[in-house]
Design a protein around this motif. Structure first.
Motif, PDB file in Angstrom:
ATOM      1  N   ARG A 108      95.467  30.650  36.193  1.00 30.21           N
ATOM      2  CA  ARG A 108      94.892  32.251  36.054  1.00 30.21           C
ATOM      3  C   ARG A 108      95.762  33.061  35.131  1.00 30.21           C
ATOM      4  O   ARG A 108      97.352  32.884  35.454  1.00 30.21           O
ATOM      5  CB  ARG A 108      95.036  32.896  37.434  1.00 30.21           C
ATOM      6  N   ASN A 109      95.399  33.872  34.158  1.00 30.25           N
ATOM      7  CA  ASN A 109      96.027  34.529  33.496  1.00 30.25           C
ATOM      8  C   ASN A 109      96.360  36.125  33.836  1.00 30.25           C
ATOM      9  O   ASN A 109      95.880  36.896  33.384  1.00 30.25           O
ATOM     10  CB  ASN A 109      95.463  34.690  31.988  1.00 30.25           C
ATOM     11  N   ASP A 110      96.966  36.055  35.045  1.00 26.06           N
ATOM     12  CA  ASP A 110      97.153  37.247  35.803  1.00 26.06           C
ATOM     13  C   ASP A 110      98.806  37.201  36.132  1.00 26.06           C
ATOM     14  O   ASP A 110      99.393  36.314  36.267  1.00 26.06           O
ATOM     15  CB  ASP A 110      96.545  37.558  37.297  1.00 26.06           C
ATOM     16  N   ARG A 111      99.255  38.794  36.127  1.00 20.19           N
ATOM     17  CA  ARG A 111     100.526  38.734  36.332  1.00 20.19           C
ATOM     18  C   ARG A 111     100.740  39.075  38.005  1.00 20.19           C
ATOM     19  O   ARG A 111     101.231  39.929  38.499  1.00 20.19           O
ATOM     20  CB  ARG A 111     101.152  39.974  35.496  1.00 20.19           C
ATOM     21  N   ILE A 112     100.560  37.801  38.745  1.00 17.10           N
ATOM     22  CA  ILE A 112     100.617  37.804  40.221  1.00 17.10           C
ATOM     23  C   ILE A 112     101.503  36.576  40.681  1.00 17.10           C
ATOM     24  O   ILE A 112     101.400  35.536  40.093  1.00 17.10           O
ATOM     25  CB  ILE A 112      99.243  37.712  40.715  1.00 17.10           C
ATOM     26  N   VAL A 113     102.379  36.984  41.588  1.00 16.14           N
ATOM     27  CA  VAL A 113     103.156  35.811  42.234  1.00 16.14           C
ATOM     28  C   VAL A 113     103.304  36.086  43.873  1.00 16.14           C
ATOM     29  O   VAL A 113     103.188  37.103  44.414  1.00 16.14           O
ATOM     30  CB  VAL A 113     104.689  35.880  41.783  1.00 16.14           C
ATOM     31  N   VAL A 114     103.028  34.998  44.435  1.00 15.88           N
ATOM     32  CA  VAL A 114     103.578  34.819  45.966  1.00 15.88           C
ATOM     33  C   VAL A 114     104.590  34.017  46.068  1.00 15.88           C
ATOM     34  O   VAL A 114     104.865  33.081  45.656  1.00 15.88           O
ATOM     35  CB  VAL A 114     102.049  34.020  46.492  1.00 15.88           C
ATOM     36  N   LYS A 164     108.089  37.024  52.823  1.00 18.08           N
ATOM     37  CA  LYS A 164     106.731  36.637  52.486  1.00 18.08           C
ATOM     38  C   LYS A 164     105.980  37.805  51.648  1.00 18.08           C
ATOM     39  O   LYS A 164     105.716  38.682  52.294  1.00 18.08           O
ATOM     40  CB  LYS A 164     105.957  36.363  53.818  1.00 18.08           C
ATOM     41  N   PHE A 165     105.943  37.603  50.345  1.00 24.31           N
ATOM     42  CA  PHE A 165     105.142  38.895  49.752  1.00 24.31           C
ATOM     43  C   PHE A 165     104.509  38.275  48.267  1.00 24.31           C
ATOM     44  O   PHE A 165     104.562  37.472  47.791  1.00 24.31           O
ATOM     45  CB  PHE A 165     106.406  39.819  49.383  1.00 24.31           C
ATOM     46  N   THR A 166     103.696  39.358  47.886  1.00 25.93           N
ATOM     47  CA  THR A 166     102.899  39.221  47.084  1.00 25.93           C
ATOM     48  C   THR A 166     103.244  40.124  45.742  1.00 25.93           C
ATOM     49  O   THR A 166     103.563  41.425  46.240  1.00 25.93           O
ATOM     50  CB  THR A 166     101.220  39.459  47.259  1.00 25.93           C
ATOM     51  N   ILE A 175     119.486  41.227  41.342  1.00 28.87           N
ATOM     52  CA  ILE A 175     118.494  42.077  40.475  1.00 28.87           C
ATOM     53  C   ILE A 175     117.913  43.358  41.032  1.00 28.87           C
ATOM     54  O   ILE A 175     118.036  43.372  42.444  1.00 28.87           O
ATOM     55  CB  ILE A 175     117.093  40.962  40.109  1.00 28.87           C
ATOM     56  N   ARG A 176     116.981  43.961  40.470  1.00 33.84           N
ATOM     57  CA  ARG A 176     116.298  45.092  41.076  1.00 33.84           C
ATOM     58  C   ARG A 176     114.876  44.713  40.784  1.00 33.84           C
ATOM     59  O   ARG A 176     114.781  44.205  39.639  1.00 33.84           O
ATOM     60  CB  ARG A 176     116.557  46.550  40.277  1.00 33.84           C
ATOM     61  N   LEU A 177     114.328  44.660  41.706  1.00 33.08           N
ATOM     62  CA  LEU A 177     112.587  44.234  41.581  1.00 33.08           C
ATOM     63  C   LEU A 177     111.678  45.122  41.803  1.00 33.08           C
ATOM     64  O   LEU A 177     111.982  45.927  42.809  1.00 33.08           O
ATOM     65  CB  LEU A 177     112.425  42.969  42.538  1.00 33.08           C
ATOM     66  N   LYS A 178     110.870  45.582  41.117  1.00 32.57           N
ATOM     67  CA  LYS A 178     109.756  46.420  41.340  1.00 32.57           C
ATOM     68  C   LYS A 178     108.481  45.902  41.014  1.00 32.57           C
ATOM     69  O   LYS A 178     108.124  44.917  40.178  1.00 32.57           O
ATOM     70  CB  LYS A 178     109.944  47.583  40.137  1.00 32.57           C
ATOM     71  N   TRP A 179     107.593  46.128  41.969  1.00 33.06           N
ATOM     72  CA  TRP A 179     106.299  45.441  42.155  1.00 33.06           C
ATOM     73  C   TRP A 179     105.331  46.310  42.832  1.00 33.06           C
ATOM     74  O   TRP A 179     105.535  47.301  43.455  1.00 33.06           O
ATOM     75  CB  TRP A 179     106.302  44.098  42.717  1.00 33.06           C
ATOM     76  N   VAL A 180     103.926  45.948  42.785  1.00 35.24           N
ATOM     77  CA  VAL A 180     102.924  46.394  43.476  1.00 35.24           C
ATOM     78  C   VAL A 180     102.424  45.283  44.498  1.00 35.24           C
ATOM     79  O   VAL A 180     102.262  44.237  44.151  1.00 35.24           O
ATOM     80  CB  VAL A 180     101.722  46.939  42.604  1.00 35.24           C
ATOM     81  N   ASP A 181     102.266  45.373  45.799  1.00 35.18           N
ATOM     82  CA  ASP A 181     101.724  44.645  46.741  1.00 35.18           C
ATOM     83  C   ASP A 181     100.434  44.438  46.694  1.00 35.18           C
ATOM     84  O   ASP A 181      99.488  45.175  46.110  1.00 35.18           O
ATOM     85  CB  ASP A 181     102.528  44.844  47.906  1.00 35.18           C
ATOM     86  N   GLU A 182      99.854  43.385  47.432  1.00 35.69           N
ATOM     87  CA  GLU A 182      98.488  43.160  47.639  1.00 35.69           C
ATOM     88  C   GLU A 182      97.405  44.459  48.224  1.00 35.69           C
ATOM     89  O   GLU A 182      96.370  44.466  47.968  1.00 35.69           O
ATOM     90  CB  GLU A 182      98.023  41.916  48.503  1.00 35.69           C
ATOM     91  N   GLY A 233     121.282  36.806  45.612  1.00 36.00           N
ATOM     92  CA  GLY A 233     121.246  35.276  46.095  1.00 36.00           C
ATOM     93  C   GLY A 233     120.036  34.514  45.754  1.00 36.00           C
ATOM     94  O   GLY A 233     119.535  34.595  44.629  1.00 36.00           O
ATOM     95  N   PHE A 234     119.892  33.626  46.502  1.00 34.18           N
ATOM     96  CA  PHE A 234     118.656  32.763  46.242  1.00 34.18           C
ATOM     97  C   PHE A 234     117.263  33.317  46.035  1.00 34.18           C
ATOM     98  O   PHE A 234     116.514  32.906  45.063  1.00 34.18           O
ATOM     99  CB  PHE A 234     118.670  31.578  47.344  1.00 34.18           C
ATOM    100  N   LEU A 235     117.048  34.296  47.052  1.00 32.62           N
ATOM    101  CA  LEU A 235     115.937  35.015  46.932  1.00 32.62           C
ATOM    102  C   LEU A 235     115.637  35.566  45.409  1.00 32.62           C
ATOM    103  O   LEU A 235     114.814  35.659  44.776  1.00 32.62           O
ATOM    104  CB  LEU A 235     115.709  36.247  47.691  1.00 32.62           C
ATOM    105  N   ALA A 236     116.870  35.969  44.911  1.00 35.60           N
ATOM    106  CA  ALA A 236     116.881  36.545  43.394  1.00 35.60           C
ATOM    107  C   ALA A 236     116.359  35.498  42.569  1.00 35.60           C
ATOM    108  O   ALA A 236     115.526  35.666  41.427  1.00 35.60           O
ATOM    109  CB  ALA A 236     118.024  37.264  42.947  1.00 35.60           C
TER     110      ALA A 236
END
Ligand SMILES: [Zn+2]
Length: 146
Positions: A13-19, A36-38, A74-81, A92-95
């Motif tokens: 899929r050519n979408d900018r989506i990560v789970v 657990k996030f989208t 890191i600082r993460l910016k995103w939009v959720d589902e 840490g490991f989540l980064a």
């Protein structure tokens, strides 16, 4: 599978989506507990230059892992589902997981962070993956060589 994340390009899929579902590694990395996030249109900003090198694997490269340096903070910016915007400092490991998955959105894989010599040394394993000769316990479709 026992992965902790998946990016849309990995399933064609050519979408900018990560789970991400990182709870499976929470025993070793408490920052990953119950996460657990989208991520839709995620943006990663480096907050300091410290890197840590750890073994990393990828569902798209079965039966392979390599030591990869990653930024720890890191600082993460995103939009959720639900299209709600979020911003969070992650360490840490989540980064590491976030950076790994966001790399997929740019067409990069973790082996793009290893040295050319190391890449040469694992060329045989990479060829086995590319030609579909590596077995794994989840469905994989091999892209034919162009
Ligand atoms: Zn991956």
């Amino acid at each position: 599978s026992d992965g902790v994340g998946l990016a849309a390009p990995q399933i064609g899929r050519n979408d900018r989506i990560v789970v991400i579902d990182s709870n499976a590694v929470a025993e070793h990395f408490p920052e990953c507990a119950d996460r657990k996030f989208t991520l839709i249109n995620p943006e990663v900003e480096v907050l300091d230059g410290e890197t840590i090198t750890r073994d990393e694997g990828c569902l798209s490269l079965p039966d392979l892992s390599e030591a990869v340096p990653r930024i720890e903070h890191i600082r993460l910016k995103w939009v959720d589902e639900n299209f709600e915007p979020h911003e969070e400092e992650i360490t840490g490991f989540l980064a590491r997981i976030v950076q790994h998955e966001c790399d997929h959105l740019e067409g990069k894989m973790y082996i793009d962070h290893i040295s050319p010599i190391r890449k040469q040394l694992i060329k045989g394993k990479l060829n086995r993956i590319v030609t579909g000769k590596t077995r794994c316990d989840y469905p994989v479709r091999y892209a034919p060589k162009k």
